[in-house]
Design a protein around this motif. Sequence first.
Motif, PDB file in Angstrom:
ATOM      1  N   UNK A   1       0.829  -1.202   0.000  1.00  0.00           N
ATOM      2  CA  UNK A   1       0.000   0.000   0.000  1.00  0.00           C
ATOM      3  C   UNK A   1       0.864   1.253   0.000  1.00  0.00           C
ATOM      4  N   UNK A   2       2.083   1.130   0.510  1.00  0.00           N
ATOM      5  CA  UNK A   2       3.045   2.228   0.503  1.00  0.00           C
ATOM      6  C   UNK A   2       4.436   1.606   0.589  1.00  0.00           C
ATOM      7  N   UNK A   3       5.475   2.411   0.377  1.00  0.00           N
ATOM      8  CA  UNK A   3       6.830   1.867   0.455  1.00  0.00           C
ATOM      9  C   UNK A   3       7.784   2.872   1.083  1.00  0.00           C
ATOM     10  N   UNK A   4       8.898   2.364   1.609  1.00  0.00           N
ATOM     11  CA  UNK A   4       9.943   3.205   2.183  1.00  0.00           C
ATOM     12  C   UNK A   4      11.279   2.867   1.530  1.00  0.00           C
ATOM     13  N   UNK A   5      12.133   3.879   1.383  1.00  0.00           N
ATOM     14  CA  UNK A   5      13.482   3.714   0.847  1.00  0.00           C
ATOM     15  C   UNK A   5      14.474   4.081   1.940  1.00  0.00           C
ATOM     16  N   UNK A   6      15.276   3.117   2.398  1.00  0.00           N
ATOM     17  CA  UNK A   6      16.312   3.400   3.387  1.00  0.00           C
ATOM     18  C   UNK A   6      17.463   4.143   2.731  1.00  0.00           C
ATOM     19  N   UNK A   7      17.879   5.258   3.314  1.00  0.00           N
ATOM     20  CA  UNK A   7      18.897   6.104   2.688  1.00  0.00           C
ATOM     21  C   UNK A   7      20.130   6.247   3.584  1.00  0.00           C
ATOM     22  N   UNK A   8      20.293   7.389   4.217  1.00  0.00           N
ATOM     23  CA  UNK A   8      21.441   7.656   5.073  1.00  0.00           C
ATOM     24  C   UNK A   8      21.107   8.848   5.945  1.00  0.00           C
ATOM     25  N   UNK A   9      22.117   9.591   6.360  1.00  0.00           N
ATOM     26  CA  UNK A   9      21.869  10.741   7.222  1.00  0.00           C
ATOM     27  C   UNK A   9      21.272  11.891   6.416  1.00  0.00           C
ATOM     28  N   UNK A  10      20.454  12.690   7.070  1.00  0.00           N
ATOM     29  CA  UNK A  10      19.823  13.817   6.393  1.00  0.00           C
ATOM     30  C   UNK A  10      20.890  14.816   5.958  1.00  0.00           C
TER      31      UNK A  10
ATOM     32  N   UNK B   1      14.826  11.501  -4.268  1.00  0.00           N
ATOM     33  CA  UNK B   1      14.544  11.743  -5.682  1.00  0.00           C
ATOM     34  C   UNK B   1      13.882  10.525  -6.330  1.00  0.00           C
ATOM     35  N   UNK B   2      14.492   9.345  -6.165  1.00  0.00           N
ATOM     36  CA  UNK B   2      13.905   8.207  -6.877  1.00  0.00           C
ATOM     37  C   UNK B   2      12.659   7.666  -6.190  1.00  0.00           C
ATOM     38  N   UNK B   3      12.541   7.873  -4.893  1.00  0.00           N
ATOM     39  CA  UNK B   3      11.308   7.464  -4.207  1.00  0.00           C
ATOM     40  C   UNK B   3      10.122   8.258  -4.758  1.00  0.00           C
TER      41      UNK B   3
ATOM     42  N   UNK C   1       4.106   4.699 -10.211  1.00  0.00           N
ATOM     43  CA  UNK C   1       3.361   3.479  -9.844  1.00  0.00           C
ATOM     44  C   UNK C   1       2.043   3.776  -9.149  1.00  0.00           C
ATOM     45  N   UNK C   2       1.914   4.993  -8.637  1.00  0.00           N
ATOM     46  CA  UNK C   2       0.706   5.338  -7.892  1.00  0.00           C
ATOM     47  C   UNK C   2       0.737   4.841  -6.451  1.00  0.00           C
ATOM     48  N   UNK C   3       1.865   4.277  -6.022  1.00  0.00           N
ATOM     49  CA  UNK C   3       2.002   3.791  -4.641  1.00  0.00           C
ATOM     50  C   UNK C   3       2.727   4.855  -3.819  1.00  0.00           C
ATOM     51  N   UNK C   4       2.122   5.354  -2.744  1.00  0.00           N
ATOM     52  CA  UNK C   4       2.788   6.375  -1.923  1.00  0.00           C
ATOM     53  C   UNK C   4       4.083   5.833  -1.325  1.00  0.00           C
ATOM     54  N   UNK C   5       5.116   6.661  -1.317  1.00  0.00           N
ATOM     55  CA  UNK C   5       6.391   6.221  -0.754  1.00  0.00           C
ATOM     56  C   UNK C   5       7.316   7.385  -0.526  1.00  0.00           C
ATOM     57  N   UNK C   6       8.385   7.142   0.231  1.00  0.00           N
ATOM     58  CA  UNK C   6       9.333   8.202   0.496  1.00  0.00           C
ATOM     59  C   UNK C   6      10.606   7.673   1.122  1.00  0.00           C
ATOM     60  N   UNK C   7      11.568   8.569   1.271  1.00  0.00           N
ATOM     61  CA  UNK C   7      12.867   8.217   1.835  1.00  0.00           C
ATOM     62  C   UNK C   7      12.801   8.205   3.359  1.00  0.00           C
ATOM     63  N   UNK C   8      13.628   7.355   3.947  1.00  0.00           N
ATOM     64  CA  UNK C   8      13.722   7.264   5.407  1.00  0.00           C
ATOM     65  C   UNK C   8      15.176   7.422   5.832  1.00  0.00           C
ATOM     66  N   UNK C   9      15.421   8.256   6.834  1.00  0.00           N
ATOM     67  CA  UNK C   9      16.769   8.446   7.352  1.00  0.00           C
ATOM     68  C   UNK C   9      17.230   7.166   8.043  1.00  0.00           C
ATOM     69  N   UNK C  10      18.446   6.713   7.707  1.00  0.00           N
ATOM     70  CA  UNK C  10      19.006   5.501   8.318  1.00  0.00           C
ATOM     71  C   UNK C  10      20.490   5.713   8.601  1.00  0.00           C
ATOM     72  N   UNK C  11      21.132   4.653   9.085  1.00  0.00           N
ATOM     73  CA  UNK C  11      22.556   4.708   9.352  1.00  0.00           C
ATOM     74  C   UNK C  11      23.409   4.412   8.137  1.00  0.00           C
ATOM     75  N   UNK C  12      22.798   4.255   6.957  1.00  0.00           N
ATOM     76  CA  UNK C  12      23.569   4.035   5.746  1.00  0.00           C
ATOM     77  C   UNK C  12      23.589   2.598   5.253  1.00  0.00           C
ATOM     78  N   UNK C  13      24.579   2.242   4.418  1.00  0.00           N
ATOM     79  CA  UNK C  13      24.600   0.960   3.704  1.00  0.00           C
ATOM     80  C   UNK C  13      24.399  -0.293   4.543  1.00  0.00           C
TER      81      UNK C  13
END
Length: 325
Positions: free
Chosen positions: A30-39, A49-51, A58-70
């Motif tokens: 129903x939605x998605x998250x993209x793990x990224x890195x520090x803000x 950008x790609x989220x 795709x019409x699926x809500x999604x966005x980036x999430x701040x994480x500790x990286x790779x």
Amino acid sequence: MKIIKTLGLSVAVAAASTSLMAADKTGWPESFTVGTGSQGGAYFGYGTAWANIVSEETGVPGGAEVTGGPMQNMALVHTGDNHFGMTTLGPARESMEGKNAIAPGLPMDNACAMFPMYQTPFSITALTSSGITSVAEIPAGAKIGFGPAGSTSDTYFPRMLEELGLTFERRNGGWSDLGGQLQDGLLDVVAFAAGVPVPAVSQLEVQTDINIIEFTEEEQKKITGAFPVTNYEIAPGAYKSIDAPVRSVSMWNFAIANCDLPESFVYEAVKAVMGDNARMVQAHKGARTTLPEHWDKNTFLPWHPGAARWFNENGGNIQAELIHQ
């Protein structure tokens, strides 16, 4: 004429909608998250950008999430806590081998390759006043800044320099902070693993004279033989301090997807990103190398079936043994 143009646009929109509706959406989230890195870092900007593009297409809500990286992204995508993420290939390999510090001994084999992003060059900077112009001239016991703890730079650069026979005191911190310590004489060199130009280096050369130190061909050969990196040249003009290519090494970054995501969803997500590079570059300059021909930079991380299908339909040649089953 105006009526014809409007009709043409309506037909085009309808065709695009029909194409997306034709995709099998069984099991789509129903939605998605993209793990990224520090803000404020490259991963966060690129991931945002790609989220956004995937969400729009795709019409699926999604966005980036701040994480500790790779490393953390590999863990979060493996478990399914994040649908997508981004990683450098070094941490990806270590995670697959059960060497991720987040869960030592657990092979993270449920994170699949999605698409190539860009290269992260490894570069060394010293003040001109230090007299250091080569790796061999870095003194024994030198104080070296390796970036944030647990980052790709902190994970691999110390090992690389040890491979070259150096001994040093290891320091961690944000890039801007380490650049300031270098300028104040608290560090001998800073070993950067980040997209070029590194803002901290650009800021340094405005304020003082610096040397961008290159690897010799022999040093390059030792490093590429021991680590998952490739030869790289920092281009003239990337910094004011260089007017000729600087020999270095780099590690490729790849987007990853949880292997259990539906093939059709990942296919459409990859198509959204890889099908229009100009749009990606407009959203983030680091996407200049987010191109289909770089699929072959991944030689070990299993591909998501949806991603493999898109690449093989668009000039790729991903063999069955490298596709997640």
